[in-house]
Design a protein around this motif. Structure first.
Motif, mmCIF file in Angstrom:
data_model
loop_
_atom_site.group_PDB
_atom_site.id
_atom_site.type_symbol
_atom_site.label_atom_id
_atom_site.label_comp_id
_atom_site.label_asym_id
_atom_site.label_seq_id
_atom_site.Cartn_x
_atom_site.Cartn_y
_atom_site.Cartn_z
ATOM 1 N N VAL A 1 60.101 -58.987 61.859
ATOM 2 C CA VAL A 1 60.579 -60.362 62.048
ATOM 3 C C VAL A 1 60.746 -61.072 60.714
ATOM 4 O O VAL A 1 61.772 -61.720 60.451
ATOM 5 C CB VAL A 1 59.615 -61.145 62.966
ATOM 6 N N ILE A 2 59.750 -60.966 59.830
ATOM 7 C CA ILE A 2 59.799 -61.665 58.542
ATOM 8 C C ILE A 2 60.987 -61.204 57.715
ATOM 9 O O ILE A 2 61.721 -62.013 57.137
ATOM 10 C CB ILE A 2 58.482 -61.440 57.764
ATOM 11 N N THR A 3 61.207 -59.896 57.642
ATOM 12 C CA THR A 3 62.314 -59.375 56.826
ATOM 13 C C THR A 3 63.676 -59.640 57.456
ATOM 14 O O THR A 3 64.698 -59.571 56.774
ATOM 15 C CB THR A 3 62.143 -57.869 56.584
ATOM 16 N N LEU A 4 63.700 -59.941 58.760
ATOM 17 C CA LEU A 4 64.955 -60.310 59.412
ATOM 18 C C LEU A 4 65.268 -61.790 59.253
ATOM 19 O O LEU A 4 66.430 -62.177 59.103
ATOM 20 C CB LEU A 4 64.895 -59.968 60.916
ATOM 21 N N VAL A 5 64.230 -62.627 59.277
ATOM 22 C CA VAL A 5 64.415 -64.082 59.306
ATOM 23 C C VAL A 5 64.602 -64.674 57.922
ATOM 24 O O VAL A 5 65.450 -65.552 57.727
ATOM 25 C CB VAL A 5 63.225 -64.749 60.030
ATOM 26 N N ASP A 6 63.837 -64.193 56.941
ATOM 27 C CA ASP A 6 63.870 -64.814 55.622
ATOM 28 C C ASP A 6 64.997 -64.227 54.765
ATOM 29 O O ASP A 6 64.985 -63.031 54.456
ATOM 30 C CB ASP A 6 62.526 -64.607 54.913
ATOM 31 N N PRO A 7 65.965 -65.052 54.347
ATOM 32 C CA PRO A 7 67.093 -64.550 53.536
ATOM 33 C C PRO A 7 66.667 -63.985 52.186
ATOM 34 O O PRO A 7 67.373 -63.141 51.617
ATOM 35 C CB PRO A 7 67.972 -65.796 53.349
ATOM 36 N N ALA A 8 65.520 -64.432 51.670
ATOM 37 C CA ALA A 8 65.057 -63.939 50.373
ATOM 38 C C ALA A 8 64.707 -62.453 50.417
ATOM 39 O O ALA A 8 64.617 -61.809 49.375
ATOM 40 C CB ALA A 8 63.849 -64.746 49.910
#
Length: 316
Positions: A49-56
């Motif tokens: 989820v984190i790597t999908l949601v955060d553009p950075a």
């Protein structure tokens, strides 16, 4: 008559012996493994989820990390739920088709993970040894192709190996001394000559385990050489930190698998293998998110950014 007996054995069910017949121990094992399973799923799904949601985190490194975590989720779901059910069930009967399916997906996902870990080492090699050309070399198109090749290789190899093992007749004991349908305990139950199958398993394991692991070691040899050339200590520390987590995960994954599948048959011990299998199917998948997230400032920073967007703190 012999042929009829062999044909009949092909449709017979297996029985999973598991860990213990003691009801108290089974309840303790169930509670422990369930807690570990939930921690594993939570950690890997959080990374996805984190790597999908955060553009950075829209970079090749986190693209591969996200897919590695997704594979780990599928990998544990193939093994652990059935293991937990068997701890509570009175009958541990496993249909032959279900056993074959579990073995197929276990090998396929495990193989895909092995190849993906090798791909991730190449990504780190390019990032550290060719930083100026990193974005050019590790394009989105190349990343997708490498991911497809890693997964397709695992699933293709697994299909041939699973068919080879389950083409054998099982006309003796059908008690699998394990907690899932792994290769050695199933092969142990075959009532015909398994020499050809054992050689095939060894060669496949060499292909899935040793070759990717050697590629990882070669990549890190070049990476270490480049890191030692960095004059700035802060730069060396940053470069080392980006590789350390991946290297630890690779050593844990390949180390346990090589111990199980690439060693002489005379040294096989089903009870010992059961313990080692428990480590790499339950313990190490639980540790991977901790290894990646606790040592990675970008993942931690992305987590807190998402947290603050969802639960903004009230300021007076």
């Amino acid at each position: 008559m012999e042929q009829q007996g062999q044909n009949k054995s092909l449709g017979a069910d297996f029985f999973m012996l598991g860990f213990s017949t003691n009801a108290t121990l089974q309840s303790l094992f169930f509670a422990l493994f369930l807690a570990m399973h939930l921690i594993t799923l939570s950690g890997h799904l959080a990374i996805v989820v984190i790597t999908l949601v955060d553009p950075a985190l829209y970079t090749p490194m986190y693209f591969f990390l996200r897919n590695l975590s997704f594979i780990e989720v599928c990998y544990t779901l193939v093994i652990v739920p059935k293991m937990l059910a068997n701890l509570l069930a009175k009958s541990r009967r496993v249909p032959l088709t279900a056993c074959a399916a579990q073995m197929y997906f276990f090998i396929a996902l495990g193989g895909a993970e092995c190849f993906l870990l090798a791909v991730m080492s190449y990504d780190r090699y390019v990032a550290i040894c060719n930083p100026l050309r990193y974005t050019l070399i590790m394009s989105r198109n190349l990343c997708m192709r490498l991911l497809v090749v890693a997964c397709a290789s695992g699933f293709t190899i697994s299909l041939g190996l699973t068919m080879l093992i389950f083409s054998l007749p099982f006309c003796g004991s059908h008690d699998i001394n394990h907690f899932f349908c792994d290769i050695p305990p199933v092969l142990y139950l075959a009532c015909s000559d398994t020499h050809f199958n054992e050689v095939a398993v060894f060669l496949v394991c060499m292909m899935i385990l040793l070759i990717p692991f050697l590629l990882i070691l070669i990549s890190y040899a070049f990476i270490a050489n480049s890191i030692f050339r960095i004059k700035c200590s802060e730069g060396r520390k940053k470069a080392f930190s980006t590789c350390f987590a991946h290297l630890i995960v690779a050593v844990l994954h390949y180390g346990c698998a090589i111990f199980i599948y690439i060693r002489p048959k005379a040294s096989y011990s089903l009870e010992q293998d059961k313990v080692v299998s428990l480590i790499y199917t339950n313990v190490t998948p639980m540790l991977y998110p901790m290894i990646y997230s606790l040592r990675n400032k970008e993942v931690r920073g992305a987590f807190w950014r998402i947290w603050e967007r969802k639960f903004p703190s009230t300021k007076n």
